[in-house]
Each structure stands twice: as structure tokens, then as C-alpha cells.
Write a protein that holds these residues in place. Structure first.
Motif, PDB file in Angstrom:
ATOM      1  N   LEU A  99      33.286  -8.558 -20.550  1.00 18.56           N
ATOM      2  CA  LEU A  99      34.533  -9.028 -19.946  1.00 18.56           C
ATOM      3  C   LEU A  99      35.547  -8.181 -20.946  1.00 18.56           C
ATOM      4  CD1 LEU A  99      33.881 -12.818 -20.816  1.00 18.56           C
ATOM      5  CD2 LEU A  99      33.954 -11.648 -18.738  1.00 18.56           C
ATOM      6  N   GLN A 100      35.361  -7.732 -21.926  1.00 17.43           N
ATOM      7  CA  GLN A 100      36.498  -6.848 -22.582  1.00 17.43           C
ATOM      8  C   GLN A 100      36.539  -5.369 -21.813  1.00 17.43           C
ATOM      9  OE1 GLN A 100      35.059  -6.373 -26.509  1.00 17.43           O
ATOM     10  NE2 GLN A 100      36.656  -7.737 -27.214  1.00 17.43           N
ATOM     11  N   ARG A 101      35.480  -5.087 -21.107  1.00 15.01           N
ATOM     12  CA  ARG A 101      35.492  -3.797 -20.247  1.00 15.01           C
ATOM     13  C   ARG A 101      36.365  -4.296 -18.972  1.00 15.01           C
ATOM     14  NH1 ARG A 101      30.500  -2.486 -22.276  1.00 15.01           N
ATOM     15  NH2 ARG A 101      29.161  -3.872 -20.729  1.00 15.01           N
ATOM     16  N   LEU A 102      36.445  -5.339 -18.429  1.00 18.85           N
ATOM     17  CA  LEU A 102      37.185  -6.017 -17.357  1.00 18.85           C
ATOM     18  C   LEU A 102      38.567  -5.909 -17.455  1.00 18.85           C
ATOM     19  CD1 LEU A 102      34.853  -9.184 -16.101  1.00 18.85           C
ATOM     20  CD2 LEU A 102      35.658  -6.660 -14.608  1.00 18.85           C
ATOM     21  N   THR A 103      38.954  -6.004 -18.639  1.00 19.86           N
ATOM     22  CA  THR A 103      40.378  -6.260 -19.174  1.00 19.86           C
ATOM     23  C   THR A 103      40.951  -4.875 -19.658  1.00 19.86           C
ATOM     24  OG1 THR A 103      39.837  -7.111 -21.298  1.00 19.86           O
ATOM     25  CG2 THR A 103      40.110  -8.751 -19.682  1.00 19.86           C
ATOM     26  N   GLN A 106      42.931   0.671 -16.705  1.00 17.19           N
ATOM     27  CA  GLN A 106      42.134   1.742 -15.959  1.00 17.19           C
ATOM     28  C   GLN A 106      42.995   2.578 -15.622  1.00 17.19           C
ATOM     29  OE1 GLN A 106      38.680   1.419 -15.374  1.00 17.19           O
ATOM     30  NE2 GLN A 106      38.754  -0.406 -16.679  1.00 17.19           N
TER      31      GLN A 106
END
Length: 111
Positions: A99-103, A106
Motif C-alpha cells: 500500500l505504501q508503494r501505491l502512495t 511517481q
């Protein structure tokens, strides 16, 4: 456990390498989420201890615990004829990391 690869990439890098769908599906049910919350503050709980808290039958609690166990969220320990349940913190830590990678910010796509 079912995982889904991220479909979107930025500069050839997946924003989320894998997301464990089985874990998310298991946590999506209010009773199962409540069981996980209870186990987060008190480990080694017998299935019978959940029936009064959630106002559901013992077989229903057992079915929910089976889903949580198959998703890798809980582990069991036998104590005589009683089965005690506790959380698997590594599974939750993996979900948090996903979930942290989603936030994570980018980079903007190059034109």
C-alpha cells in the motif's frame, strides 16, 4: 495466495510489484476485519471467544478464521483440544509495504 501484478509501469518499473488479493479480500469482510483487530491487541484467542463479540454462530466464526488462515493472516496453535489463533505480522507488514508503494510519488511520464 493470489497476487496480481501491477498493470501500469513508469519508466519500466512497476508502481506496485504485487498486491495480495487474497489478503485484501479476507480483510474486506467486517467480521474478519474485526477478528484481525481483536487479534492485534490480544493473541492466542480461541474461536469460541469471538462468537459473543460478533453475534454470529461458532461455525460462521470458524469459516471466517479459515479464510484468514488461508490468506496467511492468522496462524493456529493447538492447546489440548482448543485451537488458539494469533496474527501473522509478516503478512500485514507485506500488505502495508504494498500500500505504501501505491502512495509513493511517481515520476511524470516522459513525452
Amino acid at each position: 495466495m493470489g497476487t496480481v501484478d501491477a498493470v501500469e509501469t513508469v519508466d519500466g518499473v512497476n508502481a506496485v510489484e504485487t498486491v495480495d488479493v487474497a489478503v485484501l479480500r479476507a480483510l474486506a469482510n467486517p467480521v474478519r476485519l474485526g477478528i484481525v483487530r481483536r487479534l492485534a491487541v490480544e493473541s492466542d484467542i480461541c474461536a469460541c471467544d469471538f462468537t459473543d463479540e460478533f453475534s454470529v454462530s461458532q461455525p460462521t466464526i470458524s469459516a471466517h478464521l479459515k479464510v484468514l488462515r488461508e490468506a496467511g493472516l492468522v496462524r493456529t496453535r493447538r492447546e489440548g483440544t482448543t485451537i488458539c489463533y494469533s496474527l501473522v505480522p509478516e503478512t500485514l507488514a507485506g500488505l502495508v509495504a504494498d500500500l505504501q508503494r501505491l502512495t509513493a510519488p511517481q515520476p511524470a511520464p516522459s513525452s
